[in-house]
Design a protein around this motif. Structure first.
Motif, PDB file in Angstrom:
ATOM      1  N   LYS A   1       3.146  -4.530  17.839  1.00 26.95           N
ATOM      2  CA  LYS A   1       1.804  -4.830  18.337  1.00 26.95           C
ATOM      3  C   LYS A   1       1.150  -5.970  17.578  1.00 26.95           C
ATOM      4  O   LYS A   1       0.251  -6.639  18.065  1.00 26.95           O
ATOM      5  CB  LYS A   1       0.912  -3.585  18.225  1.00 26.95           C
ATOM      6  N   ARG A   2       1.547  -6.138  16.341  1.00 27.21           N
ATOM      7  CA  ARG A   2       1.013  -7.235  15.531  1.00 27.21           C
ATOM      8  C   ARG A   2       1.918  -8.456  15.576  1.00 27.21           C
ATOM      9  O   ARG A   2       1.731  -9.392  14.835  1.00 27.21           O
ATOM     10  CB  ARG A   2       0.808  -6.780  14.081  1.00 27.21           C
TER      11      ARG A   2
ATOM     12  N   LYS B   1       3.935  -0.146  15.954  1.00 29.12           N
ATOM     13  CA  LYS B   1       2.827  -0.658  15.122  1.00 29.12           C
ATOM     14  C   LYS B   1       3.122  -2.099  14.710  1.00 29.12           C
ATOM     15  O   LYS B   1       2.243  -2.961  14.740  1.00 29.12           O
ATOM     16  CB  LYS B   1       2.652   0.193  13.861  1.00 29.12           C
TER      17      LYS B   1
ATOM     18  N   ILE C   1      -1.512  -3.163   7.536  1.00 29.24           N
ATOM     19  CA  ILE C   1      -2.004  -3.898   8.709  1.00 29.24           C
ATOM     20  C   ILE C   1      -3.501  -4.174   8.565  1.00 29.24           C
ATOM     21  O   ILE C   1      -3.972  -5.282   8.814  1.00 29.24           O
ATOM     22  CB  ILE C   1      -1.706  -3.093  10.002  1.00 29.24           C
ATOM     23  N   GLY C   2      -4.235  -3.153   8.132  1.00 30.68           N
ATOM     24  CA  GLY C   2      -5.677  -3.317   7.966  1.00 30.68           C
ATOM     25  C   GLY C   2      -6.025  -4.344   6.903  1.00 30.68           C
ATOM     26  O   GLY C   2      -6.941  -5.149   7.073  1.00 30.68           O
ATOM     27  N   GLU C   3      -5.286  -4.327   5.801  1.00 27.31           N
ATOM     28  CA  GLU C   3      -5.579  -5.275   4.727  1.00 27.31           C
ATOM     29  C   GLU C   3      -5.285  -6.709   5.165  1.00 27.31           C
ATOM     30  O   GLU C   3      -6.079  -7.621   4.914  1.00 27.31           O
ATOM     31  CB  GLU C   3      -4.774  -4.923   3.466  1.00 27.31           C
TER      32      GLU C   3
ATOM     33  N   ASN D   1       0.833  -1.199   0.000  1.00 30.90           N
ATOM     34  CA  ASN D   1       0.000   0.000   0.000  1.00 30.90           C
ATOM     35  C   ASN D   1       0.867   1.248   0.000  1.00 30.90           C
ATOM     36  O   ASN D   1       2.000   1.229   0.487  1.00 30.90           O
ATOM     37  CB  ASN D   1      -0.921   0.028   1.226  1.00 30.90           C
ATOM     38  N   GLU D   2       0.278   2.323  -0.534  1.00 28.87           N
ATOM     39  CA  GLU D   2       0.990   3.592  -0.551  1.00 28.87           C
ATOM     40  C   GLU D   2       0.148   4.664   0.121  1.00 28.87           C
ATOM     41  O   GLU D   2      -1.083   4.589   0.136  1.00 28.87           O
ATOM     42  CB  GLU D   2       1.215   4.092  -1.973  1.00 28.87           C
TER      43      GLU D   2
ATOM     44  N   ASP E   1      -0.531   1.456   8.272  1.00 33.20           N
ATOM     45  CA  ASP E   1      -1.849   1.093   8.792  1.00 33.20           C
ATOM     46  C   ASP E   1      -2.697   0.427   7.705  1.00 33.20           C
ATOM     47  O   ASP E   1      -3.485  -0.477   7.987  1.00 33.20           O
ATOM     48  CB  ASP E   1      -2.574   2.326   9.359  1.00 33.20           C
ATOM     49  N   LYS E   2      -2.531   0.859   6.469  1.00 31.49           N
ATOM     50  CA  LYS E   2      -3.273   0.211   5.373  1.00 31.49           C
ATOM     51  C   LYS E   2      -2.842  -1.243   5.219  1.00 31.49           C
ATOM     52  O   LYS E   2      -3.670  -2.133   4.995  1.00 31.49           O
ATOM     53  CB  LYS E   2      -3.068   0.965   4.051  1.00 31.49           C
TER      54      LYS E   2
ATOM     55  N   PHE F   1      -5.286  -7.845   8.145  1.00 31.85           N
ATOM     56  CA  PHE F   1      -6.301  -8.163   9.148  1.00 31.85           C
ATOM     57  C   PHE F   1      -7.612  -8.556   8.469  1.00 31.85           C
ATOM     58  O   PHE F   1      -8.230  -9.572   8.800  1.00 31.85           O
ATOM     59  CB  PHE F   1      -6.491  -6.934  10.045  1.00 31.85           C
ATOM     60  N   ALA F   2      -8.016  -7.752   7.479  1.00 28.25           N
ATOM     61  CA  ALA F   2      -9.264  -8.033   6.763  1.00 28.25           C
ATOM     62  C   ALA F   2      -9.197  -9.386   6.059  1.00 28.25           C
ATOM     63  O   ALA F   2     -10.209 -10.068   5.894  1.00 28.25           O
ATOM     64  CB  ALA F   2      -9.545  -6.920   5.759  1.00 28.25           C
ATOM     65  N   LYS F   3      -8.010  -9.762   5.633  1.00 27.02           N
ATOM     66  CA  LYS F   3      -7.835 -11.024   4.913  1.00 27.02           C
ATOM     67  C   LYS F   3      -7.433 -12.169   5.841  1.00 27.02           C
ATOM     68  O   LYS F   3      -7.000 -13.227   5.369  1.00 27.02           O
ATOM     69  CB  LYS F   3      -6.774 -10.833   3.818  1.00 27.02           C
ATOM     70  N   ASP F   4      -7.579 -11.960   7.126  1.00 32.85           N
ATOM     71  CA  ASP F   4      -7.299 -13.000   8.133  1.00 32.85           C
ATOM     72  C   ASP F   4      -5.897 -13.585   8.013  1.00 32.85           C
ATOM     73  O   ASP F   4      -5.687 -14.782   8.227  1.00 32.85           O
ATOM     74  CB  ASP F   4      -8.336 -14.130   8.038  1.00 32.85           C
TER      75      ASP F   4
ATOM     76  N   ASN G   1       0.242   6.034   7.643  1.00 36.45           N
ATOM     77  CA  ASN G   1      -0.978   5.595   6.960  1.00 36.45           C
ATOM     78  C   ASN G   1      -0.708   4.387   6.073  1.00 36.45           C
ATOM     79  O   ASN G   1      -1.507   3.453   6.025  1.00 36.45           O
ATOM     80  CB  ASN G   1      -1.552   6.718   6.085  1.00 36.45           C
TER      81      ASN G   1
END
Lengths: 262, 262
Positions: free
Chosen positions: A213-214, A210, A182-184, A169-170, A179-180, A186-189, A176
């Motif tokens: 934490k993961r 960051k 990490i979020g992606e 991600n950019e 975080d993108k 997470f969304a994709k398990d 940001n």
């Protein structure tokens, strides 16, 4: 206070691995209290703290003139500024607005719980990665970013399993972008523990946290890691690799995870 | 949405002045509402907003698992994410802590009042500066920063009267460096109106607004200005000059203040 400090790191440079010393920039958490209330913690360089305090108050519209301030006391040891405003300033629109502070493209709001966090060590899970993989992953990473090449204004972040880049991600802000990613994931398990994170930006303490934490245990950057990130990396055993460019890289912490030799 | 847009700018390149088009990176204000409450405004690139939202919530410790979330609705047009948390998440330490978000080294918390601000135009005060002065000021500016040369991790900011650099500060964050400059000039009772600001970092909308709030009308950077900064620069007639390196510079807005020719 020192603006930078010396660290010992493992440098790979065109086939040569050596222990060298280099300087890294200090990160200094600095909390501004206004009329006794904790207002913001800036992560900054530890000099001109009085000017930083005044400039922050001005830029945020908290003060506009000198008579808005009753006193500013800087405590370098505690990393704190204690500001007393005069009554006039207390009535400024800033305080009437009742809105929370926002944050910028490359800011992070994660810092406040750093000391809670540092107690938890990265698991000793034996992720190991050969230095050649890091070089080739960084090459793949760099070619992925079109926006950066055109405009010079965007950071990239990526998640990799050590073989290839799985998520990229950019964003205009390196926080940001991360975080993108990490979020992606997470969304994709996806599982984080056996992955590494790549970033085009500096590895600050906030970026490192960051990742930590993961439970990510390796962080790789084209740029410099920073002082506090290195300290925390040592503390929690998180591998930091910086200045990965061409045939070079610096391993600052957790070097057991990086395999050298053929 | 677009990640970048085309702008027309005035380029100086080794004696040649020309109007050219180039692309700049978009800045997109994006507000996250949690359970109806405005929580944060990120300035970001307008893509993967769902991932950004999730990653932000994770990094801040607001959520830890998917069942912490009831729903996330992204409204691209409004630049907003509406997050509903499940009851469990509402009891997370984040909400119990009662502490305000802090911000990182290079973040800014200034954004929220941008639209209030844009209504006030920069005074038409006739500050004008010859392009050769800009080149030589940037050279002086660059040589001032020792820390950067050693570690590659620090930003500089400076205030100049167009002849020489009057104030110079460094910080790991470009916003902090600029706030230090503003604070120092304020402490020394200097007038801002007839000064220019130099920065080693990108000119973001937040950086531009910091300058504009002090009535500075010229901003000069070694790096790229960003989309929203250019829009606001046009709107309020603030001169932005980017990529000042060696014998080159790009003038993005307010070009009447930059004198070309011998």
């Amino acid at each position: 206070m020192n603006l930078q400090r010396e660290v010992i790191l493992t440098r790979y440079d065109k086939g040569q691995v050596s222990e060298v010393s280099d300087v890294v920039v200090c990160e200094y958490p600095f909390t501004i209290y206004i009329n006794g209330e904790e207002t913001v913690t800036l992560v900054c360089s530890p000099e001109s703290l009085d000017y930083l305090t005044l400039g922050y108050l001005l830029s945020e519209g908290i003060i506009n003139k000198k008579t808005d301030i009753e006193s500013v006391d800087i405590n370098e040891e505690k990393g704190a500024a204690y500001v007393r405003l005069s009554e006039d300033a207390g009535n400024s629109p800033y305080f009437k607005r009742g809105r929370r502070p926002t944050k910028g493209c490359s800011g992070g709001t994660i810092f406040y719980n750093i000391y809670d966090f540092v107690q938890s060590k990265i698991s000793d899970k034996k992720i190991q990665i050969h230095y050649k993989k890091i070089l080739s992953l960084m090459e793949e990473f760099t070619t992925k970013s079109d926006t950066f090449r055109d405009t010079g204004g965007v950071h990239g972040a990526a998640l990799s399993d050590g073989e290839k880049i799985l998520i990229f991600n950019e964003d205009i802000g390196r926080h940001n972008a991360m975080d993108k990613v990490i979020g992606e994931a997470f969304a994709k398990d996806m599982v984080f523990e056996d992955k590494i994170i790549l970033t085009s930006g500096r590895i600050s303490s906030e970026m490192l946290i960051k990742a930590a934490k993961r439970n990510v245990s390796v962080m790789v950057s084209r740029s410099a890691p920073m002082d506090l990130a290195i300290r925390i990396g040592e503390e929690i055993n998180l591998t930091t690799v910086g200045f990965v460019r061409g045939e070079r890289m610096n391993v600052y912490t957790g070097k057991d995870r990086i395999l050298f030799g053929e």
